[in-house]
Design a protein around this motif. Structure first.
Motif, PDB file in Angstrom:
ATOM      1  N   ILE A  99       0.830  -1.217   0.084  1.00 14.95           N
ATOM      2  CA  ILE A  99       0.062   0.044   0.087  1.00 14.95           C
ATOM      3  C   ILE A  99       0.911   1.168  -0.093  1.00 14.95           C
ATOM      4  O   ILE A  99       0.581   2.202  -0.784  1.00 14.95           O
ATOM      5  N   ASN A 139       2.041   2.428  -3.429  1.00 11.12           N
ATOM      6  CA  ASN A 139       0.910   2.324  -4.230  1.00 11.12           C
ATOM      7  C   ASN A 139       0.549   3.828  -4.641  1.00 11.12           C
ATOM      8  O   ASN A 139      -0.292   4.204  -4.001  1.00 11.12           O
ATOM      9  N   VAL A 175      -5.568  -1.890  -6.134  1.00 10.05           N
ATOM     10  CA  VAL A 175      -4.968  -2.663  -5.254  1.00 10.05           C
ATOM     11  C   VAL A 175      -5.182  -4.111  -5.392  1.00 10.05           C
ATOM     12  O   VAL A 175      -6.092  -4.650  -6.160  1.00 10.05           O
ATOM     13  N   GLY A 189      -7.620  -0.451   1.541  1.00 10.02           N
ATOM     14  CA  GLY A 189      -7.778   0.389   0.666  1.00 10.02           C
ATOM     15  C   GLY A 189      -9.015   1.307   1.073  1.00 10.02           C
ATOM     16  O   GLY A 189      -9.078   2.561   1.162  1.00 10.02           O
TER      17      GLY A 189
END
Length: 188
Positions: free
Chosen positions: A3, A6, A123, A131
Motif C-alpha cells: 500500500i 501504491n 490494489v 484501501g
C-alpha cells in the motif's frame, strides 16, 4: 503490504479527500451564499442540496456508463472540470446561478463513482479492506477540514463569497492534477 508504494491509491485518496472537503464546505456555506444573493431560505437550501440530490439519480447511470466504458478517467476529468467551472461561475454570479448549482451536481457525480470503482482495480484483492480504510480516513479528513477551512476563508475575506468559491475552484484544479496522475493500467 504494498500500500505505501501504491501511488495510484494515494492519488485516489487525495481526490476523495479534496472532493469531500469541497462538497461539505459547499453544503455548509452554500445556503448562506444563496440567501445573500436574494434567494429565500427554502430555495437557498434546495439549491445547495442539488449537489447531492442530482447525484442520487445520476450516480447509478454514471455507474452503468463506467461498467460499459473504458473511458472512466475521461468522465472523472469532465466531472472535475464541470465542478471547477461551476464554482467559478457561482462565485461570480455569472448568468443564472441556479444553472451552475445544477451543473455542480452533475460535475460532482462521477467523482465518487470513479473512486469506488477504481479502488479494486488499484490494489490486490487482499488489500481492498485497507484501501477502503484509507478512503474512509481521507474522506473524514476532507469532511472535517473542508467546512472549517472555508469558514476561515469567508471570515478572513470579510464575508466575500467570491474568494470562497475561487478557493473551492482551486481545489478542483488540485483534484484535476491528481486525476491526471492516476495510471489506470497499472495494478499494484
Amino acid at each position: 503490504t504494498q500500500i505505501k508504494g501504491n501511488y495510484n491509491l494515494w492519488f485516489l485518496a487525495a481526490i476523495w479527500a479534496l472532493a469531500n472537503a469541497q462538497m461539505l464546505a459547499y453544503m455548509t456555506f452554500g445556503s448562506q451564499f444563496f440567501q445573500t444573493n436574494g434567494f429565500p431560505t427554502q430555495s437557498a437550501g434546495f439549491l445547495t442540496s442539488l449537489i447531492m440530490l442530482i447525484s442520487i439519480f445520476l450516480a447509478p447511470l454514471v455507474g452503468i456508463l463506467f461498467d460499459k466504458s473504458s473511458k472512466k478517467k475521461f468522465y472523472l476529468i469532465m466531472g472535475v472540470v464541470i465542478t471547477f467551472v461551476s464554482f467559478i461561475f457561482i462565485g461570480f454570479n455569472f448568468l443564472n446561478i441556479t444553472i451552475w448549482a445544477v451543473a455542480l451536481g452533475i460535475g460532482f457525480t462521477p467523482i465518487p463513482v470513479f473512486v469506488f470503482t477504481q479502488l479494486p482495480e488499484m490494489v490486490k484483492a487482499h488489500e481492498v479492506g485497507i484501501g477502503l480504510g484509507i478512503l474512509t480516513m481521507t474522506s473524514n479528513i476532507g469532511t472535517s477540514m473542508g467546512p472549517a477551512a472555508l469558514g476561515l476563508i469567508v471570515d478572513l475575506s470579510n464575508g466575500k463569497f467570491l474568494v470562497a468559491f475561487i478557493s473551492l475552484a482551486i481545489i478542483s484544479l488540485i483534484v484535476l492534477f491528481f486525476s491526471l496522475k492516476i495510471n489506470l493500467l497499472k495494478k499494484r
